[in-house]
Design a protein around this motif. Structure first.
Motif, PDB file in Angstrom:
ATOM      1  N   ARG A  88       0.835  -1.220   0.036  1.00  0.00           N
ATOM      2  CA  ARG A  88      -0.036  -0.052   0.087  1.00  0.00           C
ATOM      3  C   ARG A  88       0.895   1.383  -0.048  1.00  0.00           C
ATOM      4  O   ARG A  88       1.992   1.144   0.599  1.00  0.00           O
ATOM      5  CB  ARG A  88      -1.063   0.204   1.316  1.00  0.00           C
ATOM      6  N   PRO A  89       0.508   2.350  -0.590  1.00  0.00           N
ATOM      7  CA  PRO A  89       1.233   3.615  -0.577  1.00  0.00           C
ATOM      8  C   PRO A  89       1.068   4.141   0.889  1.00  0.00           C
ATOM      9  O   PRO A  89       0.101   4.077   1.540  1.00  0.00           O
ATOM     10  CB  PRO A  89       0.601   4.503  -1.703  1.00  0.00           C
ATOM     11  N   GLN A  90       2.101   4.787   1.129  1.00  0.00           N
ATOM     12  CA  GLN A  90       2.184   5.664   2.536  1.00  0.00           C
ATOM     13  C   GLN A  90       1.998   6.987   2.393  1.00  0.00           C
ATOM     14  O   GLN A  90       1.721   7.763   3.204  1.00  0.00           O
ATOM     15  CB  GLN A  90       3.669   5.432   3.122  1.00  0.00           C
ATOM     16  N   VAL A  91       1.940   7.505   1.051  1.00  0.00           N
ATOM     17  CA  VAL A  91       1.598   9.023   0.689  1.00  0.00           C
ATOM     18  C   VAL A  91       0.811   9.108  -0.504  1.00  0.00           C
ATOM     19  O   VAL A  91       0.728   8.146  -1.193  1.00  0.00           O
ATOM     20  CB  VAL A  91       3.067   9.857   0.578  1.00  0.00           C
ATOM     21  N   SER A  92       0.035  10.108  -0.756  1.00  0.00           N
ATOM     22  CA  SER A  92      -0.729  10.057  -1.628  1.00  0.00           C
ATOM     23  C   SER A  92      -0.220  11.009  -2.690  1.00  0.00           C
ATOM     24  O   SER A  92       0.956  11.666  -2.792  1.00  0.00           O
ATOM     25  CB  SER A  92      -1.878  11.173  -1.373  1.00  0.00           C
ATOM     26  N   GLY A  93      -0.528  10.579  -4.137  1.00  0.00           N
ATOM     27  CA  GLY A  93       0.123  11.273  -5.304  1.00  0.00           C
ATOM     28  C   GLY A  93      -0.416  10.351  -6.562  1.00  0.00           C
ATOM     29  O   GLY A  93      -1.170   9.404  -6.449  1.00  0.00           O
ATOM     30  N   THR A  94       0.377  10.541  -7.668  1.00  0.00           N
ATOM     31  CA  THR A  94       0.087  10.108  -8.923  1.00  0.00           C
ATOM     32  C   THR A  94       1.289   9.049  -9.096  1.00  0.00           C
ATOM     33  O   THR A  94       2.376   8.961  -8.838  1.00  0.00           O
ATOM     34  CB  THR A  94       0.052  10.840 -10.178  1.00  0.00           C
ATOM     35  N   LEU A  95       0.611   7.834  -9.392  1.00  0.00           N
ATOM     36  CA  LEU A  95       1.426   6.792  -9.871  1.00  0.00           C
ATOM     37  C   LEU A  95       2.242   7.082 -11.149  1.00  0.00           C
ATOM     38  O   LEU A  95       1.644   6.794 -12.229  1.00  0.00           O
ATOM     39  CB  LEU A  95       0.600   5.458  -9.927  1.00  0.00           C
ATOM     40  N   ASP A  96       3.394   7.168 -10.975  1.00  0.00           N
ATOM     41  CA  ASP A  96       4.546   7.543 -11.967  1.00  0.00           C
ATOM     42  C   ASP A  96       4.988   6.324 -12.901  1.00  0.00           C
ATOM     43  O   ASP A  96       4.758   6.416 -14.130  1.00  0.00           O
ATOM     44  CB  ASP A  96       5.383   8.396 -11.640  1.00  0.00           C
ATOM     45  N   LYS A  97       5.589   5.493 -12.122  1.00  0.00           N
ATOM     46  CA  LYS A  97       6.134   4.265 -12.717  1.00  0.00           C
ATOM     47  C   LYS A  97       5.835   3.067 -12.193  1.00  0.00           C
ATOM     48  O   LYS A  97       5.418   2.925 -10.895  1.00  0.00           O
ATOM     49  CB  LYS A  97       7.536   4.245 -12.596  1.00  0.00           C
ATOM     50  N   ILE A  98       5.719   1.968 -12.671  1.00  0.00           N
ATOM     51  CA  ILE A  98       5.582   0.539 -12.291  1.00  0.00           C
ATOM     52  C   ILE A  98       6.794  -0.125 -12.929  1.00  0.00           C
ATOM     53  O   ILE A  98       6.925  -0.179 -14.182  1.00  0.00           O
ATOM     54  CB  ILE A  98       4.256  -0.014 -12.827  1.00  0.00           C
ATOM     55  N   PHE A  99       7.700  -0.662 -12.009  1.00  0.00           N
ATOM     56  CA  PHE A  99       8.883  -1.127 -12.389  1.00  0.00           C
ATOM     57  C   PHE A  99       8.902  -2.787 -12.856  1.00  0.00           C
ATOM     58  O   PHE A  99       9.758  -3.297 -13.084  1.00  0.00           O
ATOM     59  CB  PHE A  99      10.071  -1.011 -11.253  1.00  0.00           C
ATOM     60  N   ILE A 100       7.731  -3.391 -12.140  1.00  0.00           N
ATOM     61  CA  ILE A 100       7.822  -5.013 -12.220  1.00  0.00           C
ATOM     62  C   ILE A 100       6.373  -5.292 -13.056  1.00  0.00           C
ATOM     63  O   ILE A 100       5.549  -4.304 -13.184  1.00  0.00           O
ATOM     64  CB  ILE A 100       7.932  -5.564 -11.156  1.00  0.00           C
ATOM     65  N   ASP A 101       6.372  -6.533 -13.536  1.00  0.00           N
ATOM     66  CA  ASP A 101       5.056  -7.098 -13.957  1.00  0.00           C
ATOM     67  C   ASP A 101       4.473  -7.924 -13.143  1.00  0.00           C
ATOM     68  O   ASP A 101       4.891  -8.322 -12.070  1.00  0.00           O
ATOM     69  CB  ASP A 101       5.545  -7.795 -15.194  1.00  0.00           C
ATOM     70  N   GLU A 102       3.018  -8.115 -13.401  1.00  0.00           N
ATOM     71  CA  GLU A 102       2.511  -8.795 -12.326  1.00  0.00           C
ATOM     72  C   GLU A 102       2.728 -10.275 -12.681  1.00  0.00           C
ATOM     73  O   GLU A 102       3.218 -10.792 -13.526  1.00  0.00           O
ATOM     74  CB  GLU A 102       0.860  -8.825 -12.847  1.00  0.00           C
ATOM     75  N   GLY A 103       2.857 -10.999 -11.198  1.00  0.00           N
ATOM     76  CA  GLY A 103       3.285 -12.390 -11.164  1.00  0.00           C
ATOM     77  C   GLY A 103       4.729 -12.510 -11.275  1.00  0.00           C
ATOM     78  O   GLY A 103       5.314 -13.559 -11.237  1.00  0.00           O
ATOM     79  N   ALA A 104       5.533 -11.254 -11.199  1.00  0.00           N
ATOM     80  CA  ALA A 104       7.218 -11.585 -11.362  1.00  0.00           C
ATOM     81  C   ALA A 104       7.534 -11.796  -9.726  1.00  0.00           C
ATOM     82  O   ALA A 104       6.739 -11.610  -8.748  1.00  0.00           O
ATOM     83  CB  ALA A 104       7.584 -10.098 -11.580  1.00  0.00           C
ATOM     84  N   TYR A 105       8.582 -12.279  -9.698  1.00  0.00           N
ATOM     85  CA  TYR A 105       9.509 -12.666  -8.663  1.00  0.00           C
ATOM     86  C   TYR A 105      10.221 -11.612  -8.235  1.00  0.00           C
ATOM     87  O   TYR A 105      11.145 -11.137  -9.035  1.00  0.00           O
ATOM     88  CB  TYR A 105      10.014 -13.921  -8.660  1.00  0.00           C
ATOM     89  N   VAL A 106      10.207 -11.091  -7.190  1.00  0.00           N
ATOM     90  CA  VAL A 106      11.056  -9.859  -6.467  1.00  0.00           C
ATOM     91  C   VAL A 106      11.737 -10.082  -5.372  1.00  0.00           C
ATOM     92  O   VAL A 106      11.352 -11.128  -4.532  1.00  0.00           O
ATOM     93  CB  VAL A 106      10.350  -8.564  -6.544  1.00  0.00           C
ATOM     94  N   LYS A 107      12.693  -9.484  -5.065  1.00  0.00           N
ATOM     95  CA  LYS A 107      13.636  -9.463  -3.964  1.00  0.00           C
ATOM     96  C   LYS A 107      13.434  -8.613  -2.966  1.00  0.00           C
ATOM     97  O   LYS A 107      12.849  -7.430  -3.468  1.00  0.00           O
ATOM     98  CB  LYS A 107      15.217  -9.798  -4.400  1.00  0.00           C
ATOM     99  N   GLN A 108      13.732  -8.597  -1.792  1.00  0.00           N
ATOM    100  CA  GLN A 108      13.561  -7.462  -0.838  1.00  0.00           C
ATOM    101  C   GLN A 108      14.377  -6.449  -1.323  1.00  0.00           C
ATOM    102  O   GLN A 108      15.380  -6.525  -1.572  1.00  0.00           O
ATOM    103  CB  GLN A 108      14.091  -8.020   0.600  1.00  0.00           C
ATOM    104  N   GLY A 109      13.677  -5.306  -1.002  1.00  0.00           N
ATOM    105  CA  GLY A 109      14.341  -3.949  -1.326  1.00  0.00           C
ATOM    106  C   GLY A 109      14.470  -3.549  -2.833  1.00  0.00           C
ATOM    107  O   GLY A 109      14.631  -2.577  -3.258  1.00  0.00           O
ATOM    108  N   GLN A 110      13.719  -4.491  -3.472  1.00  0.00           N
ATOM    109  CA  GLN A 110      13.490  -3.967  -5.124  1.00  0.00           C
ATOM    110  C   GLN A 110      12.569  -3.000  -5.387  1.00  0.00           C
ATOM    111  O   GLN A 110      11.477  -3.312  -4.869  1.00  0.00           O
ATOM    112  CB  GLN A 110      13.412  -5.181  -5.874  1.00  0.00           C
ATOM    113  N   PRO A 111      12.775  -2.177  -6.136  1.00  0.00           N
ATOM    114  CA  PRO A 111      11.760  -0.965  -6.420  1.00  0.00           C
ATOM    115  C   PRO A 111      10.523  -1.527  -7.213  1.00  0.00           C
ATOM    116  O   PRO A 111      10.621  -2.521  -8.146  1.00  0.00           O
ATOM    117  CB  PRO A 111      12.542   0.062  -7.468  1.00  0.00           C
ATOM    118  N   LEU A 112       9.309  -1.279  -6.749  1.00  0.00           N
ATOM    119  CA  LEU A 112       8.038  -1.801  -7.433  1.00  0.00           C
ATOM    120  C   LEU A 112       7.501  -0.682  -8.091  1.00  0.00           C
ATOM    121  O   LEU A 112       7.001  -0.809  -9.242  1.00  0.00           O
ATOM    122  CB  LEU A 112       7.115  -2.435  -6.197  1.00  0.00           C
TER     123      LEU A 112
END
Length: 403
Positions: A88-112
């Motif tokens: 969930r977002p902690q602040v309000s604003g416009t969603l500018d970028k999505i760095f990953i795709d649905e269903g992808a495997y990510v590692k801790q600390g990776q930008p989403l």
């Protein structure tokens, strides 16, 4: 004269024929009456005659003895990843970028996700400027104190002026601390514009797309992140089932029993068995007051990622029962939700006996009460057998039940 004789002869012949027909009809009526009477007498004799006694039926009989059995019980489960979190977002604003795709495997600390940070960066710059001004004011206040201190000691100026300068210095230092806090908060909000993965795992779907206005108050999360290298299967047991469950393993405490509980299986929604066995590692601390059930958790390895959070299935628990009585289900009859068997006494009379069961093992019942070792019961063929009827036990070397 001749004509007269012929006429008399004709009349005599007709009269004889008529008498013969009358005699024949009377004879037939008489015979019919006799036949009816004979049939009636025979019928009466049949009704009064006693029917011969039916011979005792020859039926297979099962000798009851204690044995061991294994029961398997299935409970519906809700499957979750070891870590299953909402992003969930902690602040309000416009969603500018999505760095990953649905269903992808990510590692801790990776930008989403990236939220537009222009306004938050400005707040940070303003906070930084306020801190600089506060620090400068504190330096000036400190210089004033440093200047007045020797003058007061030499009694050039009054002590009141020094105390005023010291008070202004305290205020300046407090302003510096407040400015630093505001700057730190601005830095936190600025950092919140870049949303990172809190743990390793698989990303869920994205209900909000790039360009959407998002807020911490949104009812739906940006996505879900599940660490499914291990999955948890949660299921519930009623109070009676839980008491039986505790008896399957040795130990004086719940912790000891958990260590000794045998592995469990996971039955998937298509009734296939999951390849890896699991281990029950958690029992809830209390029963649910609403449902009267207690929650347990079984842990299964999932290195290949075949299971996902939200899967459904059943956990299969095997329980070993020693020194128990096992009978085939076909040897019982159900009447008004009660189970009965036909128990043979010393004279081979079949008496309908109620029983209670403690579980099932395949096509067999585990008997709790009603019969004991050494008893004999009719195995089959008792559908039309009256209570108390004599039975001839059938001799057979073949096993009557697979125990």
């Amino acid at each position: 004269m001749t004509v007269s004789m012929n006429f008399e002869t004709f009349i005599s012949e007709k009269t004889n024929q008529t008498n013969n027909k009358l005699n024949q009809n009377s004879f037939m009526k008489a015979m019919t009456t006799i036949s009816i009477i004979a049939l009636f007498l025979i019928s009466c004799n049949d009704k009064n005659a006693e029917a011969p006694a039916n011979a005792a039926p020859t039926l297979p009989v099962l000798n009851i003895a204690y044995s061991s059995a294994t029961t398997e019980t299935e409970y519906p489960v809700a499957i979750q990843g070891k870590t299953d979190v909402e992003i969930r977002p902690q602040v309000s604003g416009t969603l500018d970028k999505i760095f990953i795709d649905e269903g992808a495997y990510v590692k801790q600390g990776q930008p989403l996700f990236k939220i537009n940070d222009n306004s938050y960066r400005q707040e940070y710059n303003n906070a930084q400027a306020s801190l600089n001004a506060a620090e400068a004011a504190a330096i000036n206040a400190q210089m004033e104190v440093d200047k007045l201190t020797p003058l007061v000691q030499n009694k050039v100026v009054s002590e009141y002026q020094l105390k005023t300068a010291q008070s202004n210095l305290s205020i300046a230092k407090a302003n510096v601390q407040r400015a630093r806090a505001i700057l730190a908060n601005a830095q936190i909000n600025l950092d919140y514009t870049l949303i990172k993965a809190p743990v390793n795992g698989y990303i869920g779907r994205f209900p909000r797309k790039q360009g959407s206005l998002i807020s911490p108050l949104d009812p739906e999360a940006l996505t879900r992140l599940s660490d499914t290298k291990e999955i948890y299967a949660y299921f519930s047991l009623g109070e009676n089932d839980f008491i039986s469950f505790k008896s399957i393993s040795e130990g004086n405490t719940i912790t000891e029993k958990l260590k000794n509980i045998p592995p469990v299986s996971l039955v998937l929604s298509d009734n296939s068995i999951y390849a890896e066995s699991g281990k029950i590692d958690m029992i809830d601390g209390q029963f649910d007051k609403t449902t009267g059930a207690i929650t347990l958790r079984a842990k299964f390895p999932n290195e290949k990622g075949l299971l996902k959070s939200g899967n459904t299935g059943k956990v299969k628990i095997s329980m070993s029962h020693k020194n128990t009585i096992v009978i085939p289900q076909e040897a019982t009859i159900e009447v008004q939700d009660k189970l009965f068997v036909f128990l043979l006494d010393d004279k081979n009379k079949a008496i309908r006996q109620p029983i209670s069961i403690s579980g099932k093992s395949g096509t067999n019942y585990l008997v709790k009460e009603g019969i004991k070792s050494g008893d004999r019961i009719v195995l089959k063929g008792f559908e039309n057998l009256p209570d108390g009827a004599t039975v001839i036990p059938e001799k057979s070397d073949k096993p009557v039940a697979k125990l």
